[in-house]
Scaffold this motif. Structure first.
Motif, PDB file in Angstrom:
ATOM      1  N   PHE A 155     -22.359  -6.541 -35.167  1.00  0.00           N
ATOM      2  CA  PHE A 155     -21.560  -5.386 -34.764  1.00  0.00           C
ATOM      3  C   PHE A 155     -20.392  -5.847 -33.886  1.00  0.00           C
ATOM      4  N   TYR A 156     -19.244  -5.229 -34.097  1.00  0.00           N
ATOM      5  CA  TYR A 156     -18.028  -5.667 -33.409  1.00  0.00           C
ATOM      6  C   TYR A 156     -17.172  -4.460 -33.024  1.00  0.00           C
ATOM      7  N   ALA A 157     -16.265  -4.698 -32.089  1.00  0.00           N
ATOM      8  CA  ALA A 157     -15.286  -3.681 -31.689  1.00  0.00           C
ATOM      9  C   ALA A 157     -13.953  -4.367 -31.427  1.00  0.00           C
ATOM     10  N   THR A 158     -13.622  -5.317 -32.287  1.00  0.00           N
ATOM     11  CA  THR A 158     -12.463  -6.172 -32.029  1.00  0.00           C
ATOM     12  C   THR A 158     -11.127  -5.454 -32.194  1.00  0.00           C
ATOM     13  N   TYR A 177     -12.882 -12.705 -29.249  1.00  0.00           N
ATOM     14  CA  TYR A 177     -13.698 -11.823 -30.078  1.00  0.00           C
ATOM     15  C   TYR A 177     -13.144 -11.722 -31.493  1.00  0.00           C
ATOM     16  N   ARG A 178     -11.831 -11.617 -31.612  1.00  0.00           N
ATOM     17  CA  ARG A 178     -11.238 -11.563 -32.951  1.00  0.00           C
ATOM     18  C   ARG A 178     -11.435 -12.888 -33.683  1.00  0.00           C
ATOM     19  N   LEU A 179     -11.251 -13.987 -32.967  1.00  0.00           N
ATOM     20  CA  LEU A 179     -11.419 -15.290 -33.599  1.00  0.00           C
ATOM     21  C   LEU A 179     -12.851 -15.498 -34.078  1.00  0.00           C
ATOM     22  N   ILE A 185      -9.777 -22.103 -26.037  1.00  0.00           N
ATOM     23  CA  ILE A 185     -10.521 -20.962 -26.564  1.00  0.00           C
ATOM     24  C   ILE A 185     -11.278 -21.328 -27.837  1.00  0.00           C
ATOM     25  N   ALA A 186     -10.773 -22.303 -28.583  1.00  0.00           N
ATOM     26  CA  ALA A 186     -11.460 -22.741 -29.798  1.00  0.00           C
ATOM     27  C   ALA A 186     -12.825 -23.333 -29.473  1.00  0.00           C
ATOM     28  N   VAL A 219     -18.761 -22.870 -29.947  1.00  0.00           N
ATOM     29  CA  VAL A 219     -20.101 -22.755 -29.363  1.00  0.00           C
ATOM     30  C   VAL A 219     -20.768 -21.462 -29.815  1.00  0.00           C
ATOM     31  N   GLN A 220     -20.024 -20.363 -29.794  1.00  0.00           N
ATOM     32  CA  GLN A 220     -20.588 -19.081 -30.215  1.00  0.00           C
ATOM     33  C   GLN A 220     -20.925 -19.079 -31.699  1.00  0.00           C
ATOM     34  N   ARG A 221     -20.097 -19.713 -32.480  1.00  0.00           N
ATOM     35  CA  ARG A 221     -20.365 -19.783 -33.926  1.00  0.00           C
ATOM     36  C   ARG A 221     -21.699 -20.475 -34.185  1.00  0.00           C
ATOM     37  N   ARG A 222     -21.990 -21.522 -33.430  1.00  0.00           N
ATOM     38  CA  ARG A 222     -23.271 -22.211 -33.609  1.00  0.00           C
ATOM     39  C   ARG A 222     -24.442 -21.330 -33.161  1.00  0.00           C
TER      40      ARG A 222
END
Length: 316
Positions: free
Chosen positions: A4-7, A24-26, A288-289, A294-297
């Motif tokens: 779920f997102y609110a980007t 968040y968008r990335l 920011i990348a 880290v979040q992607r993992r």
């Protein structure tokens, strides 16, 4: 896996503001490239839902933009209608993730944002307006109790496993006298907030703490959680800010250490068949990348556990 997102709802922050809104968008764009994730726009939390964890007067003041200037400064964002809408939807995303994980039988679902653990019942702080984990816990308890007599036999028990680098002081304050919610916070002791609020289990770590010491502390914390509490639902704050590349973190976890952290939490929950809603919480990488990586993992680990839930239910 439902995410779920609110980007689309972003704050008009002034130039040079240190909050990395773009992350968040990335992250959403990175997840959208993988068909395994079902991206869903979050619905806003209502005043009544927010009032499960916040005072009606605070909810109204946020909505109307009548907070005292000092309180607004403590939040760290200038007031705007966009701030209110984003805050409502950030809560709504965790609520919907918890519903998907528990009530829809998905086992695992996630919020791209959330983890707003510095917000207490009557005040926001530290980029946190409303406390998404607190509202979700209380709302899911109410919805669970409406399922029938068997569900009402005892309250739904919720564990909030907070591995953001900052202590979850607002969450601890909200649930201070509530035995149905267990708050675990593993954080940098010398980091914000400098005045901690006692939760059910607080583990303060020294500056520079690396993978081995962190993972040992996490293992001991999970053992203590198991000794003292039996959750029916977990809300996991998978902050990216313990990472060594974070500007505000003070800890030194590597990429592999962060992934090992997530794997241990999800394995612990899977072994006990505890559904979990994951929120991403903090992340302030110098690049920011790095935060997005880290979040992607973290999402990859969550997805692997979601697949185990589906296989156990004969889903494909």
């Amino acid at each position: 896996m439902q995410v779920f997102y609110a980007t689309e709802f972003v704050l008009p922050l002034p130039p040079g503001h240190r909050f990395p809104m773009e992350k968040y968008r990335l992250l959403r764009d990175a997840l959208a490239a993988d068909a395994a994730y079902r991206l869903c726009q979050a619905e806003p939390a209502s005043d009544g839902e927010l009032a499960l964890a916040h005072t009606p007067a605070y909810v109204e003041a946020v909505a109307r933009g009548t907070l005292p200037a000092a309180v607004q400064r403590e939040i760290g964002f200038p007031w705007s209608p966009a701030m209110v809408e984003r805050a409502r939807r950030s809560v709504g995303a965790t609520v919907q993730a918890a519903r998907a994980a528990l009530l829809q039988g998905e086992g695992v679902a996630a919020n791209i944002a959330g983890g707003t653990h510095h917000a207490s019942a009557d005040q926001g702080a530290g980029f946190c307006v409303f406390n998404d984990a607190a509202v979700a816990a209380r709302l899911l308890q109410a919805e669970w109790a409406r399922r029938g007599p068997s569900a009402r036999a005892r309250p739904l028990r919720v564990a909030i496993i907070d591995l953001d680098v900052h202590q979850g002081n607002g969450t601890a304050r909200i649930f201070r006298d509530d035995p149905t919610v267990f708050t675990l916070s593993l954080h940098a002791q010398r980091n914000y907030p400098f005045r901690k609020e006692a939760g059910d289990l607080d583990v303060g770590l020294p500056d520079g703490c690396g993978d081995e010491a962190y993972l040992e502390a996490l293992e001991q914390a999970l053992q203590e959680l198991e000794r003292r509490f039996e959750p029916d639902l977990a809300i996991y704050l998978a902050g990216a800010d313990p990472h060594e590349g974070d500007r505000l973190g003070r800890l030194k976890l590597s990429d592999d250490g962060m992934e090992a952290r997530d794997r241990r939490v999800f394995e612990w929950l899977w072994q006990r068949r505890v559904p979990v809603a994951m929120a991403m919480a903090g992340g302030y990488g110098r690049d920011i990348a790095t935060t997005v990586r880290v979040q992607r993992r973290s999402f990859e680990v969550a997805l692997a556990t979601w697949r185990r839930w589906q296989a156990a239910r004969g889903r494909h």
